[in-house]
Design an enzyme around this catalytic site. Sequence first.
Site, PDB file in Angstrom:
ATOM      1  N   GLU A  31      -1.834   9.966  -4.501  1.00 58.83           N
ATOM      2  CA  GLU A  31      -2.389   8.882  -4.714  1.00 58.83           C
ATOM      3  C   GLU A  31      -2.491   7.678  -4.634  1.00 58.83           C
ATOM      4  O   GLU A  31      -3.529   6.816  -3.916  1.00 58.83           O
ATOM      5  CB  GLU A  31      -2.515   8.801  -6.473  1.00 58.83           C
ATOM      6  N   GLU A  75      -9.064   4.009   0.081  1.00 57.80           N
ATOM      7  CA  GLU A  75     -10.274   3.519  -0.230  1.00 57.80           C
ATOM      8  C   GLU A  75     -10.384   2.115  -0.702  1.00 57.80           C
ATOM      9  O   GLU A  75     -11.523   1.361  -0.340  1.00 57.80           O
ATOM     10  CB  GLU A  75     -10.137   3.997  -1.218  1.00 57.80           C
ATOM     11  N   HIS A 100       6.286  21.034   9.522  1.00 56.95           N
ATOM     12  CA  HIS A 100       5.124  22.269   9.836  1.00 56.95           C
ATOM     13  C   HIS A 100       3.973  21.173  10.581  1.00 56.95           C
ATOM     14  O   HIS A 100       2.815  22.517  11.179  1.00 56.95           O
ATOM     15  CB  HIS A 100       5.202  23.377   8.974  1.00 56.95           C
ATOM     16  N   ASN A 152     -11.477  -5.379 -32.421  1.00 48.20           N
ATOM     17  CA  ASN A 152     -11.125  -4.331 -31.058  1.00 48.20           C
ATOM     18  C   ASN A 152      -9.409  -4.071 -31.045  1.00 48.20           C
ATOM     19  O   ASN A 152      -8.627  -4.753 -32.008  1.00 48.20           O
ATOM     20  CB  ASN A 152     -10.933  -5.818 -29.652  1.00 48.20           C
ATOM     21  N   GLY A 153      -9.731  -2.915 -30.418  1.00 44.76           N
ATOM     22  CA  GLY A 153      -7.873  -2.478 -30.847  1.00 44.76           C
ATOM     23  C   GLY A 153      -8.264  -0.794 -31.504  1.00 44.76           C
ATOM     24  O   GLY A 153      -9.380  -0.339 -32.341  1.00 44.76           O
ATOM     25  N   LYS A 193     -18.664   3.242  -8.403  1.00 46.50           N
ATOM     26  CA  LYS A 193     -17.490   3.810  -9.070  1.00 46.50           C
ATOM     27  C   LYS A 193     -17.450   5.029  -9.910  1.00 46.50           C
ATOM     28  O   LYS A 193     -16.604   5.200 -10.330  1.00 46.50           O
ATOM     29  CB  LYS A 193     -17.939   2.515 -10.652  1.00 46.50           C
ATOM     30  N   ARG A 241     -16.738  -5.797 -21.322  1.00 48.66           N
ATOM     31  CA  ARG A 241     -16.006  -5.206 -21.635  1.00 48.66           C
ATOM     32  C   ARG A 241     -16.510  -3.747 -22.669  1.00 48.66           C
ATOM     33  O   ARG A 241     -15.468  -3.219 -23.239  1.00 48.66           O
ATOM     34  CB  ARG A 241     -15.226  -6.470 -22.645  1.00 48.66           C
ATOM     35  N   TRP A 253     -16.986  -0.784 -26.976  1.00 47.26           N
ATOM     36  CA  TRP A 253     -17.249   0.532 -26.171  1.00 47.26           C
ATOM     37  C   TRP A 253     -15.936   1.306 -26.701  1.00 47.26           C
ATOM     38  O   TRP A 253     -15.060   1.002 -27.172  1.00 47.26           O
ATOM     39  CB  TRP A 253     -15.882   0.263 -25.231  1.00 47.26           C
ATOM     40  N   CYS A 309     -13.356  -3.895 -26.572  1.00 50.35           N
ATOM     41  CA  CYS A 309     -14.770  -4.224 -27.130  1.00 50.35           C
ATOM     42  C   CYS A 309     -14.376  -5.289 -26.331  1.00 50.35           C
ATOM     43  O   CYS A 309     -13.911  -6.645 -26.103  1.00 50.35           O
ATOM     44  CB  CYS A 309     -14.919  -4.262 -28.255  1.00 50.35           C
ATOM     45  N   LYS A 342      -5.056   5.068  -3.135  1.00 57.25           N
ATOM     46  CA  LYS A 342      -5.494   3.704  -2.716  1.00 57.25           C
ATOM     47  C   LYS A 342      -5.635   3.087  -1.303  1.00 57.25           C
ATOM     48  O   LYS A 342      -6.450   2.483  -1.720  1.00 57.25           O
ATOM     49  CB  LYS A 342      -4.567   4.051  -3.905  1.00 57.25           C
TER      50      LYS A 342
HETATM   51  O1  M6R Z   1     -15.060   9.257 -12.914  1.00 54.68           O
HETATM   52  P1  M6R Z   1     -14.010  10.391 -12.615  1.00 54.68           P
HETATM   53  O2  M6R Z   1     -12.507   9.379 -12.846  1.00 54.68           O
HETATM   54  O3  M6R Z   1     -14.354  11.209 -12.850  1.00 54.68           O
HETATM   55  O4  M6R Z   1     -14.017   9.853 -10.564  1.00 54.68           O
HETATM   56  C1  M6R Z   1     -13.517  10.865 -10.035  1.00 54.68           C
HETATM   57  C2  M6R Z   1     -13.339   9.960  -8.683  1.00 54.68           C
HETATM   58  O5  M6R Z   1     -14.507   9.139  -8.179  1.00 54.68           O
HETATM   59  C3  M6R Z   1     -12.596   8.711  -9.565  1.00 54.68           C
HETATM   60  O6  M6R Z   1     -11.608   9.402  -9.314  1.00 54.68           O
HETATM   61  C4  M6R Z   1     -11.845   8.067  -7.276  1.00 54.68           C
HETATM   62  O7  M6R Z   1     -11.823   9.113  -6.832  1.00 54.68           O
HETATM   63  C5  M6R Z   1     -11.574   7.126  -7.601  1.00 54.68           C
HETATM   64  N1  M6R Z   1     -12.564   6.141  -7.374  1.00 54.68           N
HETATM   65  C6  M6R Z   1     -10.025   6.474  -7.206  1.00 54.68           C
HETATM   66  O8  M6R Z   1      -9.721   5.161  -6.974  1.00 54.68           O
END
Ligand code: M6R
Length: 611
Positions: free
Chosen positions: A484, A491, A507, A100-101, A606, A27, A74, A2, A488
């Site tokens: 993953e 994207e 395969h 905070n915490g 996001k 935050r 938050w 927060c 990363k």
């Molecule tokens: O908010 P969410 O975890 O539900 O979001 C899911 C995906 O949109 C999210 O994880 C997305 O793949 C990320 N931006 C990847 O880094």
Amino acid sequence: MCGIVGYIGQDKATPFLIEGLSKLEYRGYDSAGIAVYNGETIRVEKSLGRLEVLEQKIKGNEPEGSIGVGHTRWATHGRPSDRNSHPHTDCTGKFVVVHNGIIENFMSLKEMLIEKGHTFRSETDTEVVAHLLEEVYEEGELLEDTVRKVLNMVEGSYALVIMSEHDTGKIVCAKQDNPLVIGLGEGENFIASDIPAIIQRTRRTYILSDGEMAVVKSDSVWVYNRDGVPITKKVFEVNWDAEAAEKGGYEHFMIKEIYEQPKAIRETMSARLAKDGSGISLNELKWTKHDLADIKKIFIVACGTAYHAGVVGKYYIEKLARIPVEVDIASEFRYRSPLVDKDTLAIVISQSGETSDTLAALKEVKAMGARTLAVTNVVGSSIAREADNVLYTWAGPEIAVASTKAYTTQLIMMFMLAVYMGQLNGKVAPERAAELVEALKQVPTQIHEMLEDVEPIKTFATKYGFNEDVFFVGRSLDYAVALEGSLKLKEISYIHAEAYAAGELKHGTLALIVEGIPVIALATQEDIYDKTVNNIKEIKARDAVVIGIALEGDKNIAKYVDHTIFVPRTNSLLAPLLAVIPLQLLAYYAAITRGCDVDKPRNLAKSVTVE
Ligand code: M6R
């Protein structure tokens, strides 16, 4: 996570408090509040929603006075609401606290305080601090002495900022595992959880360290250790611009969030580890062994990075609790007529708690009679409200589009859930649980150590350029991490990357492995290590450039790869938490090398709230 601000001086406090909070909304922004002392009493104003709601509420009737504290929240303990907003007060309203915490032992303290007659108004952990101050206060005592007594009673992490009608003319702060900064002015001083809140007013600061307390008056600042011994602090001159300050001095939110992982993981797990080290206690669930016996099948449903956390979660639950698990991408799950009934548990994972596909899957599965559990980072989010049970990751706000600390905290949560289930159904013996918890406790420190030297990874990212195609391979949990790592990279750096189960390459995909192609090969899983090495040999035979990710002490791997990135030795189940760190960093530095907009990659948002 927060935001905190404080002011003491000759001017009106309210304008600074609002200005400072507006700089900290990144935050946390589910509620905001301020408290100002007008020379006689402290007036508290707070409200649910963004700061502008609070501003509207006090417009034309701003709290008067030149000592005050403020907070933007938050939510962690207690959903976003007026009552759960900070500042919090004791029964008399004479002690005011922003925090905070996480106060880990708040439940037992709250029970003790209720027995002594205290009345609580919120569901937060913070409120116990205000009541403790009231409880231990002795007539005429200095505020810092009362605070010191309370600090000896609380366990957990905190940045605490406190004022009191009993001892006015000062604000007392204390820091443990959460940032706290004092801004030094002329005849006035400022307090903030983060530098952006104060740099418009002063660049001269004291940065408090863990275990330190400060007594801030308008014309002096004294810093003490926990025993009350004064400490001479060096003035830290802030030379960041406002934008860099928001990122804590980091160039991007993504790298800041990568570095926040040890703390985010600690916060997510600490209150859930049994105090005697014997296992995991998820008090939020209150499941019995009979509840668990009724669950015949589990679906994990999520999108993107959260889905990848689900893939790891499947391994965890099947291995530890021995319950069958299917993992699904939310947008696919809804349209494939899944076989769901009342003996099904659906676990949805979502950082934001608002992802439309995941939310829709959750509603559908609920309507089909399944029990539902959400793992999410946002208290009071749509997914949290919809699910029967919620486990919150306490990663704090994640701002970069590329998910990093949300992923690792999701893994931690899934691991703890699997151990918890295994304890309940007897598949994880007490000794095994204790051993797993011991390994788990090392993870934040191990990640911290890995983040101390990122130069080799920077070099790989720049040297190999990762220009066209990159392959990520691994087996079992390593494959889950490869998924993953590849997401990363694509994207944020827009490089084509694919993750393959290493045994599956032959395969089809092996046809794409040619001279010079970069392949990141994960080999952290000891039970399948020899098989992985065989697959690496197949890749190397095609003259690919192989970067191996292996456990420290692996003397064998260097024979088969061109370069190795070592991660600290840990229990195999926890290796994904460590192996993903270099992959996050590789993606980050590759994106930087290619001049990409790291925090806001093209075409992505996001939170995806459309189908
Ligand atoms: O908010 P969410 O975890 O539900 O979001 C899911 C995906 O949109 C999210 O994880 C997305 O793949 C990320 N931006 C990847 O880094």
